[in-house]
Design a protein around this motif. Structure first.
Motif, short mmCIF file in Angstrom:
data_model
loop_
_atom_site.label_atom_id
_atom_site.label_comp_id
_atom_site.label_asym_id
_atom_site.label_seq_id
_atom_site.Cartn_x
_atom_site.Cartn_y
_atom_site.Cartn_z
N ASP A 108 6.84 7.81 9.09
CA ASP A 108 5.67 8.04 8.22
C ASP A 108 5.27 6.82 7.41
O ASP A 108 5.96 6.45 6.45
CB ASP A 108 5.98 9.22 7.28
CG ASP A 108 4.75 9.66 6.50
OD1 ASP A 108 3.65 9.13 6.76
OD2 ASP A 108 4.87 10.54 5.63
N SER A 109 4.13 6.23 7.74
CA SER A 109 3.68 5.03 7.02
C SER A 109 3.26 5.36 5.59
O SER A 109 3.31 4.50 4.71
CB SER A 109 2.52 4.36 7.77
OG SER A 109 1.47 5.28 7.89
N ASN A 110 2.85 6.61 5.34
CA ASN A 110 2.41 6.95 3.97
C ASN A 110 3.60 7.13 3.04
O ASN A 110 3.64 6.52 1.96
CB ASN A 110 1.53 8.21 4.00
CG ASN A 110 0.26 7.95 4.77
OD1 ASN A 110 -0.38 6.90 4.59
ND2 ASN A 110 -0.09 8.85 5.67
N LYS A 161 9.56 -2.61 6.51
CA LYS A 161 8.53 -2.67 7.58
C LYS A 161 8.16 -1.25 7.96
O LYS A 161 9.04 -0.39 8.09
CB LYS A 161 9.09 -3.37 8.83
CG LYS A 161 9.43 -4.82 8.60
CD LYS A 161 8.17 -5.69 8.67
CE LYS A 161 8.52 -7.13 8.37
NZ LYS A 161 7.73 -7.74 7.30
N LEU A 162 6.87 -1.02 8.16
CA LEU A 162 6.39 0.33 8.48
C LEU A 162 5.79 0.37 9.87
O LEU A 162 5.24 -0.62 10.35
CB LEU A 162 5.30 0.74 7.47
CG LEU A 162 5.68 0.68 5.99
CD1 LEU A 162 4.46 0.96 5.13
CD2 LEU A 162 6.80 1.67 5.68
N LEU A 163 5.86 1.56 10.49
CA LEU A 163 5.13 1.79 11.75
C LEU A 163 3.93 2.67 11.40
O LEU A 163 3.68 2.95 10.23
CB LEU A 163 6.06 2.41 12.78
CG LEU A 163 7.31 1.56 13.11
CD1 LEU A 163 8.14 2.24 14.20
CD2 LEU A 163 6.92 0.15 13.56
N ASN A 164 3.20 3.13 12.44
CA ASN A 164 1.96 3.82 12.07
C ASN A 164 1.97 5.34 12.25
O ASN A 164 0.95 5.95 12.53
CB ASN A 164 0.75 3.20 12.80
CG ASN A 164 0.91 3.38 14.30
OD1 ASN A 164 1.94 3.90 14.74
ND2 ASN A 164 -0.07 2.99 15.08
N CYS A 219 0.72 12.10 1.80
CA CYS A 219 -0.73 11.88 1.67
C CYS A 219 -1.01 10.37 1.69
O CYS A 219 -0.11 9.55 1.45
CB CYS A 219 -1.24 12.46 0.35
SG CYS A 219 -1.25 14.27 0.33
N LEU A 220 -2.26 10.03 1.95
CA LEU A 220 -2.65 8.61 2.01
C LEU A 220 -2.42 7.92 0.66
O LEU A 220 -2.57 8.56 -0.39
CB LEU A 220 -4.15 8.50 2.36
CG LEU A 220 -4.59 9.04 3.73
CD1 LEU A 220 -6.11 9.04 3.84
CD2 LEU A 220 -3.97 8.22 4.86
N PRO A 221 -2.14 6.60 0.67
CA PRO A 221 -1.90 5.89 -0.60
C PRO A 221 -3.07 6.03 -1.59
O PRO A 221 -2.85 6.15 -2.80
CB PRO A 221 -1.73 4.42 -0.17
CG PRO A 221 -1.29 4.50 1.25
CD PRO A 221 -1.90 5.75 1.83
N GLU A 222 -4.32 6.07 -1.08
CA GLU A 222 -5.46 6.20 -2.01
C GLU A 222 -5.51 7.59 -2.65
O GLU A 222 -6.17 7.77 -3.68
CB GLU A 222 -6.79 5.83 -1.34
CG GLU A 222 -7.14 6.57 -0.07
CD GLU A 222 -6.72 5.83 1.20
OE1 GLU A 222 -5.64 5.21 1.19
OE2 GLU A 222 -7.47 5.88 2.20
N VAL A 223 -4.83 8.57 -2.05
CA VAL A 223 -4.76 9.91 -2.65
C VAL A 223 -3.60 9.94 -3.66
O VAL A 223 -3.77 10.39 -4.80
CB VAL A 223 -4.60 11.00 -1.56
CG1 VAL A 223 -4.38 12.37 -2.19
CG2 VAL A 223 -5.83 11.02 -0.65
#
Ligand code: 13P
Ligand code: SF4
Length: 305
Positions: free
Chosen positions: A149-151, A166-169, A201-205
């Motif tokens: 989970d990239s989020n 390091k993150l994957l998508n 949730c997405l970083p902007e959320v």
């Protein structure tokens, strides 16, 4: 037959079979009412490692039942609804991650618990949303490949600035479907409410939230807060359970799209059928998978304590 009569039949069968019921907080309220243990994935893993019953009925998704089996290999673990998978866990498999690991020599692979048991066999440690920050901070290794989970990964990376993560998508399509626009709108509609969101949730959320945490974290926060209104940014069942627990408080949904179809596919009838030997699926893992994936889960409990 009505719901309470079916619940009574389940209670009797449970007693007769020396079984216990574990239910993730995303399942329907009538299942939560008859469960012996409820909560987020970390709490359920710890509960599963401690129960004395011979049989565990998992009301949740497949990776959660596999985790129970890894922690209690001698117990009979039954997934109440065999089709309940996790869209995020199915995004990455052992073959894909084995290949990616070659690009990151010397990195420790940290797997979110939302992964298959097969994939866990090549990872170093598991984390859950409630334990990720603590476990990663407790690891001696600096270089970490965080899957899938990239989020959650980027939220944890912010909290662990000394680590090179390091993150994957990968992502949860349910939580990642919520937009910052929806979060701003919900806040405008309910100006006195606090926004509580899951780190999937997405970083902007998450940046707009008053609290970010696991399902149990969100439930504990809302129950113990002296505030009265909350916008719930995770699966919609959490708002329903909270409304029963705190009848004098108000809970609003961040988005009506926050429905996990897999969690919602588990029914009270499935629980009955699993106990009656007419349904469910016994989780069977080979000894090598139990040994290798089990290490990853045991490491999670060791570093998370
Ligand atoms: P929790 O660890 O918060 O229970 O999260 C599990 C999950 O699948 C969230 O989508
Ligand atoms: Fe998987 Fe997302 Fe459902 Fe959680 S909400 S079980 S991460 S698909």
């Amino acid at each position: 037959m009505n719901i309470s009569q079916l619940q009574e039949k389940i209670a009797k069968l449970k007693e007769k079979n020396n079984a216990c019921i574990l239910a993730h907080s995303y399942v329907a309220h009538e299942i939560i009412e008859i469960a012996d243990f409820t909560g987020d994935s970390y709490k359920l893993s710890v509960d599963a490692s401690r129960v004395s019953n011979k049989t565990i009925i998992m009301c949740g998704v497949r990776f959660m039942a596999e985790t129970c089996k890894l922690l209690s290999p001698d117990k009979k673990v039954i997934l109440a609804q065999p089709s309940a998978g996790c869209a995020m866990a199915d995004q990455m498999d052992k073959r894909m991650i084995s290949r990616i690991k070659e690009d990151y020599p010397g990195y420790s692979v940290v797997a979110y618990i939302n992964t298959t048991a097969d994939l866990k066999t090549i990872c170093d440690v598991c984390v859950t949303s409630s334990s990720a920050e603590k476990i990663i901070n407790n690891m001696k290794e600096k270089n970490i490949l965080f899957i899938p989970d990239s989020n959650l990964g980027s939220y944890v990376a912010q909290k662990c600035p000394d680590k090179n993560i390091k993150l994957l998508n990968g992502c949860c399509p349910v939580h990642a479907g919520v937009t910052a626009k929806e979060a701003r709108l919900a806040k405008e509609l309910h100006p006195n409410a606090e926004l509580l969101v899951h780190p999937e949730c997405l970083p902007e959320v998450t940046a707009l939230a008053d609290y970010v945490g696991s399902t149990s974290g969100i439930m504990n926060y809302a129950q113990t807060s002296d505030k009265n209104e909350f916008i719930i940014g995770t699966e919609i069942s959490i708002a329903e359970h909270l409304q029963y627990l705190c009848p004098d408080k108000s809970f609003y949904l961040l988005s009506k799209k926050l429905i996990c179809p897999d969690m919602k596919s588990v029914t009270l009838t499935d629980v009955y059928n699993a106990l009656a030997g007419k349904g469910g699926e016994e989780i069977l893992l080979d000894p090598e998978t139990i040994r290798d994936a089990g290490k990853c889960i045991e490491e999670m409990i060791r570093l998370g304590e």
